[in-house]
Design an enzyme around this catalytic site. Structure first.
Site, mmCIF file in Angstrom:
data_model
loop_
_atom_site.group_PDB
_atom_site.id
_atom_site.type_symbol
_atom_site.label_atom_id
_atom_site.label_comp_id
_atom_site.label_asym_id
_atom_site.label_seq_id
_atom_site.Cartn_x
_atom_site.Cartn_y
_atom_site.Cartn_z
ATOM 1 N N SER A 19 -9.017 -11.139 -34.167
ATOM 2 C CA SER A 19 -8.975 -11.391 -35.607
ATOM 3 C C SER A 19 -8.151 -12.619 -35.970
ATOM 4 O O SER A 19 -8.401 -13.256 -36.998
ATOM 5 C CB SER A 19 -8.397 -10.164 -36.340
ATOM 6 O OG SER A 19 -7.098 -9.855 -35.864
ATOM 7 N N ASP A 191 1.227 -9.035 -42.671
ATOM 8 C CA ASP A 191 1.164 -7.575 -42.565
ATOM 9 C C ASP A 191 1.872 -7.076 -41.310
ATOM 10 O O ASP A 191 1.686 -5.934 -40.908
ATOM 11 C CB ASP A 191 -0.292 -7.092 -42.559
ATOM 12 C CG ASP A 191 -1.108 -7.762 -41.449
ATOM 13 O OD1 ASP A 191 -0.524 -8.497 -40.614
ATOM 14 O OD2 ASP A 191 -2.339 -7.551 -41.400
ATOM 15 N N HIS A 194 -0.887 -10.303 -38.669
ATOM 16 C CA HIS A 194 -1.723 -11.470 -38.953
ATOM 17 C C HIS A 194 -0.927 -12.531 -39.707
ATOM 18 O O HIS A 194 -0.005 -12.219 -40.448
ATOM 19 C CB HIS A 194 -2.963 -11.049 -39.748
ATOM 20 C CG HIS A 194 -3.804 -10.049 -39.026
ATOM 21 N ND1 HIS A 194 -3.689 -8.689 -39.261
ATOM 22 C CD2 HIS A 194 -4.751 -10.205 -38.067
ATOM 23 C CE1 HIS A 194 -4.553 -8.048 -38.477
ATOM 24 N NE2 HIS A 194 -5.194 -8.938 -37.737
#
Length: 241
Positions: A19, A191, A194
């Site tokens: 991600s 968070d 990320h």
């Protein structure tokens, strides 16, 4: 309109990972967009990021993404994995990858890329970033999940990543250690895992000097500047550039 033009090949910077790569053109996770801005009119940035994926998943996928033609056009390849692999086996067996399997999987992907024609010196391993446990635990709670990450464990995967780079002679970016040198490193994470925009800027600052060197042999621009085009012979100016 008759097409008699020769197709212009665009060199590629190939970004591969989880991600953190998938989000590399997002508003905060924008390190890929920063590369694209620096390399405008010189390279295509190919983004192949897959949220939640680990080394075993990506190892299976890479042959479907990187053929010999793409490899021949690739001037830099980043492999940015480990954030998911370092999940606790008991709490998150789906994403967990044992450390030695992680290490071997990186080697296998490097060797595959080289077998397709990507040059060893153009491959860049990026360590997983440091993660901030309290914020990630809260994010997991908010989304009905169990937090299964530990920053010290992530550090062992970062170390393994660097060792693979040393062993196989690839380039490397150690963002984990860079973040851990700062007491307030959580500012780099939105968070706990990320990147914030600051985190993306930090990664870009470490990665860009390597990519800049790897692309230094390329033309300054593909196709001429607008004011260098001969308006009396536009076709000649553009197609014989």
């Amino acid at each position: 309109m008759e097409n008699t033009a020769k197709i212009q090949k665009w060199p590629k910077v190939f970004l591969f990972g989880d991600s953190l790569t998938q989000q590399s053109f997002s508003a905060e996770g924008c390190w890929g967009a920063m590369l694209a801005d620096q390399l405008a009119r010189r390279c295509d940035i190919v983004t192949r990021g897959f949220s939640g994926y680990n080394v075993p998943f990506c190892k299976v996928m890479l042959p479907s993404l990187l053929d010999k033609q793409t490899a021949s056009e690739t001037v830099a390849l980043t492999i940015f994995l480990g954030a998911n692999d370092s999940n606790d086996k008991t709490l998150n067996p789906q994403q967990h990858c044992p450390l030695e399997e992680y290490r071997q999987g990186l080697k296998d992907m490097i060797e595959f890329a080289m077998s397709q024609g990507v040059r060893r010196e153009t491959i860049i391993l990026i360590t997983p970033p440091a993660m901030y446990e309290p914020d990630w635990a809260q994010d997991c709670k908010d989304n009905g999940k169990i937090s299964a990450l530990d920053n010290k464990v992530t550090g062992t995967y970062a170390k393994a990543c660097l060792e693979v780079a040393e062993e196989l002679g690839t380039k490397k970016v150690d963002i984990y250690s860079k973040m851990m040198k700062e007491a307030d490193y959580k500012k780099y994470l939105r968070d706990g895992l990320h990147f914030t925009e600051k985190g993306s800027q930090l990664l870009f600052s470490l990665l860009w000097p390597i990519v800049e060197d790897l692309t230094s042999h390329l033309p300054e621009l593909l196709f001429p500047r607008w004011d260098a085009i001969n308006t009396a012979d536009v076709r000649g100016s553009l197609l014989n550039f």
